[in-house]
Design a protein around this motif. Structure first.
Motif: not given
Length: 117
Positions: A110-116
């Protein structure tokens, strides 16, 4: 009985006097230098308290709490092994780890772990 009442009233009197003396000594001015300076995080204490909150930060914090609680559930597994049979312990451990990994994969997908940002 009367000596007990005497000691209780004496104790109450002494504590009241000590509290009054402490509060009169520790009076601070209204414009304290520390209170008028910004907090350590850089926010101005006299500004608006209703600043927009980062939903991304909240989501990352919730994910951290969920995985933190799951890790605390994983820690006693080696101790439980001595009290149960190996088959039920391994089945429970593998199911729990699969659920953990599926949740991690879902969050990653889901993209929840993308830090940017």
């Amino acid at each position: 009985m009367s000596s007990m009442i005497y000691f209780m009233s004496l104790t109450l009197l002494i504590t009241t006097l000590l509290m009054l003396i402490a509060s009169s000594i520790s009076k601070k001015t209204l414009s304290d230098r520390e209170k008028s300076s910004p907090f350590e995080c850089g926010f101005d204490p006299k500004g608006s308290a209703r600043l927009p909150f980062s939903l991304r930060f909240f989501l990352i914090a919730v994910i951290f709490l969920i995985f933190d609680v799951e890790i605390t559930l994983l820690l006693p597994l080696p101790i439980i092994l001595t009290f149960t049979n190996f088959f039920s312990w391994s089945l429970t451990s593998i199911i729990f780890l699969i659920i953990l990994l599926l949740g991690l994969y879902h969050e990653w997908n889901q993209g929840a772990l993308n830090w940017s940002f």
